[in-house]
Scaffold this motif. Structure first.
Motif, PDB file in Angstrom:
ATOM      1  N   TYR A  32     -22.654  22.202 -13.740  1.00  0.00           N
ATOM      2  CA  TYR A  32     -21.865  21.108 -13.204  1.00  0.00           C
ATOM      3  C   TYR A  32     -20.902  21.631 -12.143  1.00  0.00           C
ATOM      4  O   TYR A  32     -20.465  22.784 -12.195  1.00  0.00           O
ATOM      5  CB  TYR A  32     -21.006  20.455 -14.303  1.00  0.00           C
ATOM      6  N   TRP A  33     -20.522  20.729 -11.253  1.00  0.00           N
ATOM      7  CA  TRP A  33     -19.351  20.932 -10.407  1.00  0.00           C
ATOM      8  C   TRP A  33     -18.393  19.774 -10.634  1.00  0.00           C
ATOM      9  O   TRP A  33     -18.809  18.608 -10.685  1.00  0.00           O
ATOM     10  CB  TRP A  33     -19.718  21.019  -8.927  1.00  0.00           C
ATOM     11  N   TYR A  34     -17.127  20.132 -10.800  1.00  0.00           N
ATOM     12  CA  TYR A  34     -16.035  19.179 -10.902  1.00  0.00           C
ATOM     13  C   TYR A  34     -15.010  19.562  -9.843  1.00  0.00           C
ATOM     14  O   TYR A  34     -14.984  20.694  -9.366  1.00  0.00           O
ATOM     15  CB  TYR A  34     -15.357  19.246 -12.269  1.00  0.00           C
ATOM     16  N   ARG A  35     -14.124  18.620  -9.509  1.00  0.00           N
ATOM     17  CA  ARG A  35     -13.028  18.986  -8.640  1.00  0.00           C
ATOM     18  C   ARG A  35     -11.743  18.327  -9.142  1.00  0.00           C
ATOM     19  O   ARG A  35     -11.769  17.327  -9.862  1.00  0.00           O
ATOM     20  CB  ARG A  35     -13.303  18.589  -7.190  1.00  0.00           C
ATOM     21  N   GLN A  36     -10.631  18.943  -8.754  1.00  0.00           N
ATOM     22  CA  GLN A  36      -9.326  18.391  -9.091  1.00  0.00           C
ATOM     23  C   GLN A  36      -8.462  18.447  -7.838  1.00  0.00           C
ATOM     24  O   GLN A  36      -8.047  19.539  -7.408  1.00  0.00           O
ATOM     25  CB  GLN A  36      -8.671  19.158 -10.236  1.00  0.00           C
ATOM     26  N   ILE A  37      -8.206  17.288  -7.276  1.00  0.00           N
ATOM     27  CA  ILE A  37      -7.233  17.207  -6.180  1.00  0.00           C
ATOM     28  C   ILE A  37      -5.850  17.379  -6.783  1.00  0.00           C
ATOM     29  O   ILE A  37      -5.598  16.932  -7.909  1.00  0.00           O
ATOM     30  CB  ILE A  37      -7.373  15.854  -5.445  1.00  0.00           C
ATOM     31  N   LEU A  38      -4.979  18.040  -6.053  1.00  0.00           N
ATOM     32  CA  LEU A  38      -3.648  18.371  -6.559  1.00  0.00           C
ATOM     33  C   LEU A  38      -2.957  17.161  -7.163  1.00  0.00           C
ATOM     34  O   LEU A  38      -2.836  16.118  -6.530  1.00  0.00           O
ATOM     35  CB  LEU A  38      -2.802  18.949  -5.420  1.00  0.00           C
ATOM     36  N   GLY A  39      -2.554  17.306  -8.437  1.00  0.00           N
ATOM     37  CA  GLY A  39      -1.814  16.256  -9.114  1.00  0.00           C
ATOM     38  C   GLY A  39      -2.671  15.153  -9.707  1.00  0.00           C
ATOM     39  O   GLY A  39      -2.147  14.216 -10.300  1.00  0.00           O
ATOM     40  N   GLN A  40      -3.985  15.271  -9.550  1.00  0.00           N
ATOM     41  CA  GLN A  40      -4.879  14.242 -10.060  1.00  0.00           C
ATOM     42  C   GLN A  40      -5.743  14.793 -11.190  1.00  0.00           C
ATOM     43  O   GLN A  40      -5.637  15.945 -11.566  1.00  0.00           O
ATOM     44  CB  GLN A  40      -5.734  13.681  -8.917  1.00  0.00           C
ATOM     45  N   LYS A  41      -6.595  13.936 -11.721  1.00  0.00           N
ATOM     46  CA  LYS A  41      -7.415  14.369 -12.847  1.00  0.00           C
ATOM     47  C   LYS A  41      -8.648  15.135 -12.371  1.00  0.00           C
ATOM     48  O   LYS A  41      -9.001  15.121 -11.193  1.00  0.00           O
ATOM     49  CB  LYS A  41      -7.842  13.171 -13.686  1.00  0.00           C
ATOM     50  N   VAL A  42      -9.265  15.817 -13.292  1.00  0.00           N
ATOM     51  CA  VAL A  42     -10.516  16.523 -13.018  1.00  0.00           C
ATOM     52  C   VAL A  42     -11.632  15.482 -12.904  1.00  0.00           C
ATOM     53  O   VAL A  42     -11.805  14.639 -13.788  1.00  0.00           O
ATOM     54  CB  VAL A  42     -10.832  17.525 -14.147  1.00  0.00           C
TER      55      VAL A  42
END
Lengths: 114, 113
Positions: free
Chosen positions: A33-43
């Motif tokens: 999998y790939w996930y991302r987390q923008i600063l201050g937001q959820k995964v």
């Protein structure tokens, strides 16, 4: 203890450039999998990969994104033409894929698009 | 569409006391729930999970409770230790085999010595 490893830990790139984020999942795992987390937001989920093909992708995973498992160990995420809003932590994860098992995450790659 | 919600962005607990982190979900197809702990600049680390056929799972100081009718789960940490200070994410999965995770927004737990 087996772990998911990601390289690089931090990538700075100019807007419009291509980046490739690399991951080595746990060796006997079947789902990646790939996930991302923008600063201050959820995964957020980006894409899942099984049996050498994408099994599911989110609306975030548009034509600018692609994934590949070029050999038996690496799993890569390519962003073809980066945008400022692609700046985020990108996490690779893997699971055994036999149902109801936890995902193991890498330490992440911080992508900064300038 | 927030399918997994953690309504408390932060929580402070005295060392030695019980920490209770809450999570609500809306998708009735979710059948597997996980808690992850995350330190800054690191990836999420798996803590504990529970399948929808159970209402409680315990592992050392960590216990997860699931109330399916209320679509609510909670993580109890007792006794809380300073090393427990981190962001805790609730996550849920709906598909056997695919196991894509839907995460909540996280709760920052601070343990006060």
């Amino acid at each position: 203890e087996p772990e998911v490893t990601q390289t690089p830990s931090h990538q700075v790139t100019q807007m419009g450039q291509e980046v490739i984020l690399r991951c080595v999942p746990i060796s006997n795992h079947l789902y990646f999998y790939w996930y991302r987390q923008i600063l201050g937001q959820k995964v957020e989920f980006l894409v899942s990969f099984y049996n050498n093909e994408i099994s599911e992708k989110s609306e975030i995973f548009d034509d600018q994104f692609s994934v590949e498992r070029p050999d038996g160990s690496n799993f890569t995420l390519k962003i073809r033409s980066t945008k400022l809003e692609d700046s985020a932590m990108y996490f690779c994860a893997s699971t055994r894929g036999q149902g109801l098992t936890e995902a193991f995450f890498g330490q992440g790659t911080r992508l900064t698009v300038v | 569409d927030q399918q997994v919600k953690q309504n408390s962005p932060s929580l402070s607990v005295q060392e030695g006391r019980i920490s209770i982190l809450n999570c609500d979900y809306t998708n009735s197809m979710f059948d597997y729930f996980l808690w992850y702990k995350k330190y800054p600049a690191e990836g999420p680390t798996f803590l504990i999970s529970i399948s929808s056929i159970k209402d409680k799972n315990e592992d050392g100081r960590f216990t997860v409770f699931l109330n399916k009718s209320a679509k609510h789960l909670s993580l109890h940490i007792v006794p809380s230790q300073p090393g427990d200070s981190a962001v805790y994410f609730c996550a849920a999965s709906a598909e056997f085999g695919n196991e894509k995770l839907t995460f909540g927004t996280g709760t920052r737990l601070t343990i006060i010595p």
